[in-house]
Structures are given as C-alpha cells and as structure tokens.
Design a protein around this motif. Structure first.
Motif, PDB file in Angstrom:
ATOM      1  N   HIS A   1       0.834  -1.212   0.000  1.00  0.00           N
ATOM      2  CA  HIS A   1       0.000   0.000   0.000  1.00  0.00           C
ATOM      3  C   HIS A   1       0.866   1.259   0.000  1.00  0.00           C
ATOM      4  O   HIS A   1       0.643   2.175  -0.796  1.00  0.00           O
TER       5      HIS A   1
ATOM      6  N   HIS B   1       2.979   7.999   5.878  1.00  0.00           N
ATOM      7  CA  HIS B   1       1.627   8.476   6.208  1.00  0.00           C
ATOM      8  C   HIS B   1       0.863   7.510   7.115  1.00  0.00           C
ATOM      9  O   HIS B   1       0.075   7.929   7.945  1.00  0.00           O
ATOM     10  N   ASP B   2       1.079   6.212   6.945  1.00  0.00           N
ATOM     11  CA  ASP B   2       0.347   5.214   7.740  1.00  0.00           C
ATOM     12  C   ASP B   2       1.226   4.547   8.792  1.00  0.00           C
ATOM     13  O   ASP B   2       0.866   3.491   9.319  1.00  0.00           O
TER      14      ASP B   2
ATOM     15  N   ASP C   1      -3.513   8.654  -1.436  1.00  0.00           N
ATOM     16  CA  ASP C   1      -3.957   7.600  -0.512  1.00  0.00           C
ATOM     17  C   ASP C   1      -5.331   7.079  -0.922  1.00  0.00           C
ATOM     18  O   ASP C   1      -5.599   5.874  -0.907  1.00  0.00           O
TER      19      ASP C   1
HETATM   20 FE   LIG Z   1      -2.922   4.839   3.527  1.00  0.00          FE
END
Ligand SMILES: [Fe+2]
Length: 258
Positions: free
Chosen positions: A63, A99-100, A198
């Motif tokens: 991802h 970001h995650d 995203d």
């Molecule tokens: Fe994400």
C-alpha cells in the motif's frame, strides 16, 4: 494476497524510495529505523479486517509503495494545472512513505496481531485483530511520535500532510480543511496531493480484491483457515522457488516458517 517474490520486490522498491528521494541524513535514520523492525514491516498487513484494504501479509508496504507512486504522478497533474511550488519532492515522498506509519503500533507492540478467536477466524475470515494492549492514539499521531522518537524530524509540511492524509474522512481534520477565509486555508497543496494519492491507492486495492467478486466475475476465494496469516503452507513449489530468490535473509526465514 502477495507471493513471496512480490513481497520481496516491494521491500526493495520501498528501500529505493527512501534512498533515492530522501536526503542522506534523514534517509540513513529512516532506513535504520525500518530495518530495525524489518520483519514486522515486511509482513505487516495494511489493515486488520478482511473488509478493509490490503489485509494480508505484505499488504502494508504494498500500500505504501502504491501511495508513493500515486503521489509522484498526482503531483505532476497538479503542477500541470499551475499549482504553486510550496513543497519539495522529498517532502512529498517522505509524507507518503510515513503516512500510515502509526499502523505499526509501538516498537514493543504490534498493532495487528494474530486473531485468537477461532469463531471469528472461521465465520468472519479474520486472521488479524487489533492489539488492545496498545493505548488509543490516532494513526497519524502514533506515526509522528515514532518518527520523532527515532530522531527523524519531519518538516511542518510533512507533519501537516501526515496528520491530514485522511482528509475529511477524519472529523478531527475539519478545523484545518473547512475554512471560510483565505488566511485560514492551508498554505500548501501537499496535503491534498497526499490525500488524493492515498484515496487512489486504497480504492485500487479495493477494486483489485473486491470489485470482480461484487460484479460476479470472480468467485469469492476462501482464505485458508488453518494457516497463520494466509500464506498457504502447501504451496511449497512456488514458495521454494521464491525462497531461492530471496536476497533478504530475514524474509527468507519468515517464509520458511510459514
Ligand atoms: Fe494509507
């Protein structure tokens, strides 16, 4: 589901993004942090529920790489429309890479652990569950804390982009994103570019996994219930072939034991 070769390739691509786009000092610290927890990062899913996106081994890095790739392309689209230059490519890639990060949990505790409730494994196809030994923190807050506590200092643009990457899907972002005067609007479009990247990546992951099934083009695959984290122990031909190619000894070890 990803093959061991894909998981390995994704990790190499992730390393490339760090080393190619991030300046030396921060790249060294980032890579040191990610490799310190290499086995966890390589195998992490992007979510802990099968209904969410990329809920399988290696789903997290898969991802993240997709978000980086999408961010670089969406950045070009925005620039072609005359977006004013308010952020660097390093800030774009750094924000996308991290970001995650809060989904990782803490350095001591994984956020997504093996589902121990057999009923939920059998009936709901859940292989993971959230680790409730972790105290509540939002994903962006936990990610930023991990960066700071490892001496990796994000810029203000990066803090805003990581914090706001869910856009208005997260109510707490409203004061930053719902503004009625020019002065209170964000001063950088980085947050919108990352949010769109995203959104795109997550939607594509949904489409790949679910849309053909929902459209009746593909039978819903039964996930193996007796194995940990979905990797099929009996698929030894493919697995052995992949194992031979694995350059990363940590990943090779993990694969052998699955
Ligand atoms: Fe994400």
């Amino acid at each position: 589901m990803l093959t061991p070769e894909q998981i390995q390739k994704n990790w190499q691509q992730f390393e490339f993004y760090i080393k190619h786009h991030i300046s030396q000092e921060r790249a060294d610290k980032l890579w040191a942090f990610y490799t310190k927890h290499e086995e966890r990062f390589i195998m992490m899913p992007a979510s802990h529920k099968p209904q969410y996106h990329n809920c399988f081994p290696g789903g997290y890095i898969d991802h993240v790489n997709r978000v980086v790739e999408a961010a670089l392309k969406i950045d070009e689209v925005w620039r072609s429309f005359g977006m004013i230059d308010t952020y660097t490519t390093e800030e774009l890639v750094f924000s996308a890479i991290n970001h995650d990060l809060g989904k990782f949990g803490t350095e001591e505790q994984e956020a997504y652990i093996e589902q121990t409730d057999q009923w939920r494994r059998d009936k709901l196809n859940e292989t993971y569950m959230f680790n409730d030994r972790l105290e509540y923190m939002s994903v962006p807050d936990r990610g930023l804390h991990l960066l700071y506590s490892n001496g990796i200092i994000p810029t203000k643009n990066e803090v805003l982009a990581i914090k706001l990457h869910d856009g208005l899907y997260d109510e707490s972002n409203k004061p930053y994103l719902v503004n009625f005067t020019p002065e209170t609007k964000p001063r950088t479009s980085l947050i919108y570019v990352l949010h769109q990247a995203d959104l795109l990546a997550t939607r594509i992951e949904f489409e790949k996994e679910w849309l053909p099934k929902l459209l009746g083009e593909k039978k819903v695959e039964e996930k193996p219930k007796s194995t940990n984290f979905n990797l099929n122990k009996n698929n030894s031909g493919v697995k052995q072939k992949a194992l031979k190619k694995l350059a990363n000894p940590a990943l090779a070890d993990i694969m052998k034991n699955l």
